[in-house]
Design an enzyme around this catalytic site. Structure first.
Site, PDB file in Angstrom:
ATOM      1  N   LEU A   8       9.629  16.449  10.469  1.00  0.00           N
ATOM      2  CA  LEU A   8       9.795  16.904   9.088  1.00  0.00           C
ATOM      3  C   LEU A   8       9.433  15.747   8.163  1.00  0.00           C
ATOM      4  O   LEU A   8       9.929  14.638   8.333  1.00  0.00           O
ATOM      5  CB  LEU A   8      11.226  17.367   8.843  1.00  0.00           C
ATOM      6  CG  LEU A   8      11.522  18.007   7.474  1.00  0.00           C
ATOM      7  CD1 LEU A   8      12.658  19.016   7.587  1.00  0.00           C
ATOM      8  CD2 LEU A   8      11.883  16.961   6.406  1.00  0.00           C
ATOM      9  N   GLY A  11       8.003  15.160   0.644  1.00  0.00           N
ATOM     10  CA  GLY A  11       7.042  14.740  -0.373  1.00  0.00           C
ATOM     11  C   GLY A  11       5.598  14.808   0.091  1.00  0.00           C
ATOM     12  O   GLY A  11       4.866  13.814   0.031  1.00  0.00           O
ATOM     13  N   SER A  13       3.079  16.992  -1.027  1.00  0.00           N
ATOM     14  CA  SER A  13       2.123  17.710  -1.881  1.00  0.00           C
ATOM     15  C   SER A  13       0.896  16.873  -2.214  1.00  0.00           C
ATOM     16  O   SER A  13      -0.143  17.411  -2.606  1.00  0.00           O
ATOM     17  CB  SER A  13       2.793  18.194  -3.167  1.00  0.00           C
ATOM     18  OG  SER A  13       3.245  17.088  -3.937  1.00  0.00           O
ATOM     19  N   GLY A  15      -0.929  12.464  -1.886  1.00  0.00           N
ATOM     20  CA  GLY A  15      -0.803  11.058  -1.513  1.00  0.00           C
ATOM     21  C   GLY A  15      -0.485  10.806  -0.056  1.00  0.00           C
ATOM     22  O   GLY A  15      -0.997  11.473   0.855  1.00  0.00           O
ATOM     23  N   TYR A 154      13.164   1.000  -9.870  1.00  0.00           N
ATOM     24  CA  TYR A 154      12.428   1.410  -8.667  1.00  0.00           C
ATOM     25  C   TYR A 154      12.662   0.417  -7.533  1.00  0.00           C
ATOM     26  O   TYR A 154      12.985   0.812  -6.406  1.00  0.00           O
ATOM     27  CB  TYR A 154      10.939   1.518  -8.993  1.00  0.00           C
ATOM     28  CG  TYR A 154      10.069   1.871  -7.805  1.00  0.00           C
ATOM     29  CD1 TYR A 154      10.027   3.171  -7.312  1.00  0.00           C
ATOM     30  CD2 TYR A 154       9.289   0.906  -7.181  1.00  0.00           C
ATOM     31  CE1 TYR A 154       9.236   3.497  -6.224  1.00  0.00           C
ATOM     32  CE2 TYR A 154       8.489   1.222  -6.093  1.00  0.00           C
ATOM     33  CZ  TYR A 154       8.462   2.515  -5.626  1.00  0.00           C
ATOM     34  OH  TYR A 154       7.672   2.838  -4.541  1.00  0.00           O
TER      35      TYR A 154
END
Length: 281
Positions: A8, A11, A13, A15, A154
């Site tokens: 699994l 993210g 979608s 890159g 970040y």
């Protein structure tokens, strides 16, 4: 006949996540490609068809900041495939700014997506990974080892992820689960575009930080001009997924190794792991 192993990935979608999903499927894995908005799956599904792996990629919705979404997705995976052999934590969101000009909510949002989302997905997956004697692979960043200007929130989240995973790794190893963090440098992907920066507006609002912000943005543009492709950055992820005895810490390029090496002499994490694994044996 042995069932294909199942991975699994969050993210996916665009890159690195998209590239990793394709590469995992090409390596023969049943690949659960998750994303917060499955309406953005077109690029992945088109690439899967073009690469002849559409039959090994299944798109599912998973929002890493929603525990119910994580649980529902994992329940479906186990019901449909009977196993989960690996989790690749890839979903993340950039956050550019300095703390004086950010709200605490901005910082909390960065931590929710980049840190607590990883923790939640890993926590939910661990019983299944333990049963399969599987792997957790987490895409962090060179920003998880070296703090960078205007990336306080970040980098704080990525540092937290690295500390969490480095602490988890020796414990997970006692129940047969390998843990790896993968540290990309600059990657030419929509991750950067998705920040949605309005540079003139950002500089106009920067006040006393404007000169430093302008210098930082110039340096960043130069760095991304020679960035890795998502496929290049995904290759070490797949090596960690499929190889024997993967290292704890992996960089995706020579530049990333040199950059991280300014902070970490123990580049592959083996010295720290040798130390801390002895604590739990």
């Amino acid at each position: 006949m042995t069932s294909p192993k199942t991975v699994l990935i969050t993210g996916t979608s665009s890159g690195i996540g998209l590239a990793a999903a394709l590469a995992a499927a090409e390596a023969g894995w049943t690949t659960i490609a998750t994303m917060r908005n499955t309406g953005k799956a077109e690029a992945l599904l088109k690439a899967a068809e073009e690469n002849g792996v559409a039959d090994r990629i299944q798109v599912k919705r998973l929002d890493v900041v929603d525990p119910e979404s994580i649980a529902a997705c994992l329940d479906e995976v186990i019901a449909e495939h009977g196993r989960l052999d690996a989790l690749i934590n890839n979903a993340g969101a950039a956050q550019v700014g300095t703390i004086e000009q950010m709200s605490l909510d901005d910082v909390r949002t960065a931590m929710e997506v980049n840190f607590f989302g990883v923790v939640a997905a890993t926590r939910a997956a661990m019983p299944h990974l333990r049963a399969a004697r599987g792997r957790v692979i987490t895409v962090t960043s060179v920003g998880g080892a070296v703090g960078q200007p205007f990336n306080e929130a970040y980098c704080a989240a990525k540092f937290a992820v690295e500390g969490f995973m480095e602490s988890l790794a020796p414990v997970a190893a006692t129940v047969g689960v390998d843990v790896t963090v993968v540290e990309p440098g600059a990657v030419a992907s929509e991750f950067v575009a998705n920040i949605g920066l309005d540079v003139p507006e950002l500089l106009a609002a920067a006040g006393p930080y404007a000169p430093a912000m302008e210098a930082y943005l110039g340096r960043t543009r130069d760095a991304f001009a020679s960035a890795q492709t998502p496929a290049e950055a995904a290759a070490p992820i797949i090596e960690a997924l499929t190889g024997e005895n993967p290292a704890f810490r992996v960089q995706t390029s020579e530049w990333a190794r040199e950059f991280v090496g300014t902070t970490l002499a123990d580049l592959d994490g083996s010295a720290v792991q040798a130390l801390t694994r002895a604590w739990v044996r």
